[in-house]
Design a protein around this motif. Structure first.
Motif, PDB file in Angstrom:
ATOM      1  N   LEU A 151       0.696  -1.302  -0.093  1.00  0.00           N
ATOM      2  CA  LEU A 151      -0.073  -0.167   0.065  1.00  0.00           C
ATOM      3  C   LEU A 151       0.665   1.200   0.005  1.00  0.00           C
ATOM      4  O   LEU A 151       0.515   2.373  -0.557  1.00  0.00           O
ATOM      5  CB  LEU A 151      -1.107   0.108   1.113  1.00  0.00           C
ATOM      6  N   THR A 152       1.752   1.314   0.623  1.00  0.00           N
ATOM      7  CA  THR A 152       2.835   2.413   0.645  1.00  0.00           C
ATOM      8  C   THR A 152       3.533   2.841  -0.607  1.00  0.00           C
ATOM      9  O   THR A 152       3.667   3.776  -0.952  1.00  0.00           O
ATOM     10  CB  THR A 152       4.182   2.259   1.516  1.00  0.00           C
ATOM     11  N   HIS A 153       3.345   1.840  -1.698  1.00  0.00           N
ATOM     12  CA  HIS A 153       4.136   1.916  -2.956  1.00  0.00           C
ATOM     13  C   HIS A 153       2.977   2.407  -3.682  1.00  0.00           C
ATOM     14  O   HIS A 153       3.014   3.272  -4.823  1.00  0.00           O
ATOM     15  CB  HIS A 153       4.626   0.862  -3.391  1.00  0.00           C
ATOM     16  N   LEU A 154       1.676   1.840  -3.463  1.00  0.00           N
ATOM     17  CA  LEU A 154       0.356   2.369  -4.394  1.00  0.00           C
ATOM     18  C   LEU A 154       0.136   3.972  -4.099  1.00  0.00           C
ATOM     19  O   LEU A 154      -0.436   4.475  -5.071  1.00  0.00           O
ATOM     20  CB  LEU A 154      -0.809   1.501  -3.854  1.00  0.00           C
ATOM     21  N   LEU A 155       0.684   4.399  -3.020  1.00  0.00           N
ATOM     22  CA  LEU A 155       0.399   5.840  -2.537  1.00  0.00           C
ATOM     23  C   LEU A 155       1.704   6.323  -2.188  1.00  0.00           C
ATOM     24  O   LEU A 155       1.799   7.381  -1.383  1.00  0.00           O
ATOM     25  CB  LEU A 155      -0.631   5.806  -1.278  1.00  0.00           C
ATOM     26  N   GLY A 156       2.605   6.082  -3.018  1.00  0.00           N
ATOM     27  CA  GLY A 156       4.044   6.625  -2.762  1.00  0.00           C
ATOM     28  C   GLY A 156       4.529   7.708  -3.583  1.00  0.00           C
ATOM     29  O   GLY A 156       3.722   8.310  -4.247  1.00  0.00           O
ATOM     30  N   SER A 157       5.826   7.933  -3.785  1.00  0.00           N
ATOM     31  CA  SER A 157       6.146   9.305  -4.483  1.00  0.00           C
ATOM     32  C   SER A 157       6.506   8.649  -5.664  1.00  0.00           C
ATOM     33  O   SER A 157       6.998   9.481  -6.424  1.00  0.00           O
ATOM     34  CB  SER A 157       7.314   9.573  -3.732  1.00  0.00           C
ATOM     35  N   ALA A 182      -5.029  -4.443 -11.956  1.00  0.00           N
ATOM     36  CA  ALA A 182      -3.876  -5.443 -11.775  1.00  0.00           C
ATOM     37  C   ALA A 182      -2.717  -4.925 -12.123  1.00  0.00           C
ATOM     38  O   ALA A 182      -1.702  -4.910 -11.596  1.00  0.00           O
ATOM     39  CB  ALA A 182      -4.325  -6.504 -12.930  1.00  0.00           C
ATOM     40  N   ASP A 183      -2.697  -3.825 -13.007  1.00  0.00           N
ATOM     41  CA  ASP A 183      -1.528  -3.126 -13.493  1.00  0.00           C
ATOM     42  C   ASP A 183      -0.879  -2.434 -12.345  1.00  0.00           C
ATOM     43  O   ASP A 183       0.401  -2.348 -11.876  1.00  0.00           O
ATOM     44  CB  ASP A 183      -1.609  -2.215 -14.549  1.00  0.00           C
ATOM     45  N   ASP A 184      -1.687  -1.475 -11.588  1.00  0.00           N
ATOM     46  CA  ASP A 184      -1.223  -0.996 -10.448  1.00  0.00           C
ATOM     47  C   ASP A 184      -0.592  -1.786  -9.156  1.00  0.00           C
ATOM     48  O   ASP A 184       0.271  -1.547  -8.604  1.00  0.00           O
ATOM     49  CB  ASP A 184      -2.386   0.179 -10.000  1.00  0.00           C
ATOM     50  N   PHE A 185      -1.429  -2.766  -8.927  1.00  0.00           N
ATOM     51  CA  PHE A 185      -1.085  -3.673  -7.857  1.00  0.00           C
ATOM     52  C   PHE A 185       0.367  -4.455  -8.297  1.00  0.00           C
ATOM     53  O   PHE A 185       1.169  -4.436  -7.441  1.00  0.00           O
ATOM     54  CB  PHE A 185      -2.042  -4.799  -7.962  1.00  0.00           C
ATOM     55  N   GLY A 186       0.418  -4.961  -9.479  1.00  0.00           N
ATOM     56  CA  GLY A 186       1.672  -5.455 -10.179  1.00  0.00           C
ATOM     57  C   GLY A 186       2.640  -4.435  -9.985  1.00  0.00           C
ATOM     58  O   GLY A 186       4.125  -4.853  -9.545  1.00  0.00           O
ATOM     59  N   ALA A 187       2.732  -3.144 -10.318  1.00  0.00           N
ATOM     60  CA  ALA A 187       3.687  -2.412 -10.207  1.00  0.00           C
ATOM     61  C   ALA A 187       4.030  -1.898  -8.757  1.00  0.00           C
ATOM     62  O   ALA A 187       5.495  -2.103  -8.338  1.00  0.00           O
ATOM     63  CB  ALA A 187       3.329  -0.959 -10.789  1.00  0.00           C
ATOM     64  N   ALA A 188       3.146  -2.086  -7.974  1.00  0.00           N
ATOM     65  CA  ALA A 188       3.310  -1.818  -6.291  1.00  0.00           C
ATOM     66  C   ALA A 188       4.233  -2.974  -5.934  1.00  0.00           C
ATOM     67  O   ALA A 188       5.335  -2.621  -5.343  1.00  0.00           O
ATOM     68  CB  ALA A 188       1.895  -1.490  -5.591  1.00  0.00           C
ATOM     69  N   VAL A 189       3.965  -4.110  -6.220  1.00  0.00           N
ATOM     70  CA  VAL A 189       4.541  -5.122  -5.680  1.00  0.00           C
ATOM     71  C   VAL A 189       5.808  -5.317  -6.119  1.00  0.00           C
ATOM     72  O   VAL A 189       7.119  -5.580  -5.596  1.00  0.00           O
ATOM     73  CB  VAL A 189       3.877  -6.413  -5.890  1.00  0.00           C
ATOM     74  N   ARG A 190       6.087  -5.195  -7.424  1.00  0.00           N
ATOM     75  CA  ARG A 190       7.528  -5.023  -7.968  1.00  0.00           C
ATOM     76  C   ARG A 190       8.381  -3.965  -7.384  1.00  0.00           C
ATOM     77  O   ARG A 190       9.513  -4.227  -7.238  1.00  0.00           O
ATOM     78  CB  ARG A 190       7.302  -4.946  -9.464  1.00  0.00           C
ATOM     79  N   ASP A 232      -5.803  -8.473   0.031  1.00  0.00           N
ATOM     80  CA  ASP A 232      -4.996  -7.971   1.267  1.00  0.00           C
ATOM     81  C   ASP A 232      -4.858  -6.643   1.304  1.00  0.00           C
ATOM     82  O   ASP A 232      -4.875  -5.831   2.427  1.00  0.00           O
ATOM     83  CB  ASP A 232      -3.531  -8.719   1.276  1.00  0.00           C
ATOM     84  N   VAL A 233      -4.549  -6.048   0.009  1.00  0.00           N
ATOM     85  CA  VAL A 233      -4.110  -4.521  -0.064  1.00  0.00           C
ATOM     86  C   VAL A 233      -5.524  -3.921   0.192  1.00  0.00           C
ATOM     87  O   VAL A 233      -5.533  -2.669   0.890  1.00  0.00           O
ATOM     88  CB  VAL A 233      -3.750  -4.253  -1.547  1.00  0.00           C
TER      89      VAL A 233
END
Length: 413
Positions: free
Chosen positions: A266-272, A337-345, A392-393
């Motif tokens: 979640l920090t990467h989904l809403l990160g810088s 799916a794209d945003d989730f995958g990017a945040a996990v990566r 989970d997110v």
């Protein structure tokens, strides 16, 4: 990674033993050492806030003594071309050095002596106290620093986690050498810890006293149940403030909890990052802020999820609404799916990049092992990230949205 126990690293009144974790890579041209202890500002005696941070300064700057050179550990390392430093957190302290492998044997012995058998004296205390007071004055003049202490005080009111790491000037002025010595003897050296070596070989000074072990190498420190969080602050008044630092915060799961990985995503989904939902909304679409950062830390009782935003005071209401809206959207609809995958990566790559710097890798292993209570590996944490699901997110976002509070520190117009 191999785990050992240092059976008798020291002699004298501060004798202790710590687990040793080693990562041997013969391609490396430096040896990095980091010793972490589960002792931090939360362990400061009542009325003596900042004692742990002050002790950190003295450990690094007092003469090594005990038959060794009359140099501080920092100077001892740096005269050999290496680098040495330390840092104090809420519940963990790190002492570390990076040196030429030929110097690692002597430096490892000096590190143990500096930490476990320091020569604490009044002259060094007075000098380093003055330095720490300058640090505190600089931090107090920076609202972006002040607001980070303030949000922890709101999240953990009256709790040791709500104390500022640096302490309070009037309390620091009262600390004596005798008090520091007592803290070192009764709390500091008894705290759970871990020593990590990343280099082409294990220093001989450590190999001679290391015994292979397995299982749980680090004990867990005691915890204190926190009271309910505070209510937060009102938004800044643009009539009296020109610029403001907004720190959004919410409690998150404690260190070691399996659901912590979702809060990291979640920090990467809403990160810088320019790929994050927050960046695309706050900066690209609305142009409301240039500076923002999101992070999450786990502690013994609970974690702290935080988002720091710097902006014109007049933009604060809109920023607050957008953050709440984004959290609600993620909680109710989930990321694409794209945003989730990017945040996990991104979360995965953050770990990988740290592990490719030998010193940062040593610090990472030491700190995470100390916090988790067992030997931490980057592979295990990456595996946890890959087990995180969109649901989970969503649950993590719902938790943060429900508990979100806002703390503000302004710069006068």
């Amino acid at each position: 990674m191999t785990v050992y126990e240092l059976t008798a690293p020291l002699s004298g009144p501060a004798a202790t033993s710590v687990p040793l974790l080693t990562v041997v890579d013969q391609r490396l041209k430096t040896t990095s050492l980091c010793l972490a202890l589960a002792h931090g500002s939360r362990d400061d005696p009542e009325g003596r806030g900042g004692t742990a941070h002050l002790l950190e300064h003295l450990v690094m700057t007092c003469p090594l003594g005990d038959g060794g050179p009359e140099l501080s550990f920092s100077e001892y390392v740096e005269r050999r071309g290496g680098q040495a430093n330390a840092q104090t957190g809420l519940e963990t302290m790190l002492y570390y050095a990076q040196v030429h492998p030929d110097d690692a044997d002597d430096v490892a012995a000096a590190l143990l002596r500096a930490i476990f058998d320091p020569v604490l004296d009044r002259e060094t205390l007075d000098r380093e106290r003055a330095v720490v007071l300058q640090e505190l004055a600089a931090a107090a003049a920076d609202p972006s620093d002040v607001v980070q202490d303030a949000v922890l005080a709101q999240l953990f009111p009256g709790h040791p986690l709500g104390r500022p790491v640096g302490g309070e000037p009037e309390q620091l002025l009262a600390v004596t050498v005798e008090e520091l010595t007592a803290v070192h003897r009764e709390r500091f050296v008894k705290a759970p810890g871990a020593l990590v070596v990343v280099g082409p070989r294990v220093p001989a000074a450590l190999a001679r006293i290391a015994t292979p072990t397995a299982g749980q190498p680090v004990a867990r420190a005691a915890s204190v149940p926190p009271e309910p969080a505070g209510a937060g602050d009102p938004l800044p008044d643009p009539a009296t403030a020109q610029f403001a630092w907004l720190c959004f915060g919410a409690r998150s799961p404690q260190a070691g909890a399996p659901e912590r990985a979702a809060f990291g995503v979640l920090t990467h989904l809403l990160g810088s990052s320019s790929s994050s939902l927050l960046y695309r909304s706050l900066r690209s679409e609305h142009g409301l802020s240039y500076s923002f950062h999101t992070w999450d830390r786990g502690y013994r009782e609970a974690g702290a999820w935080r988002l720091l935003v710097g902006a014109e005071a007049s933009a604060a209401p809109r920023i607050s609404s957008l953050v709440a809206e984004l959290l609600t959207t993620v909680a109710e609809q989930g990321p694409t799916a794209d945003d989730f995958g990017a945040a996990v990566r991104q979360a995965e790559m953050t770990l990988i990049l740290e592990s490719e710097s030998p010193l940062e890798y040593a610090k990472l292993i030491a700190e995470r092992t100390c916090s988790a209570g067992h030997a931490w590996t980057v592979e295990d944490e990456i595996a946890e990230l890959h087990r995180v699901t969109v649901d989970d997110v969503r649950r993590a976002a719902a938790h943060v949205r429900r508990e979100l509070l806002l703390t503000v520190r302004s710069v006068a117009a």
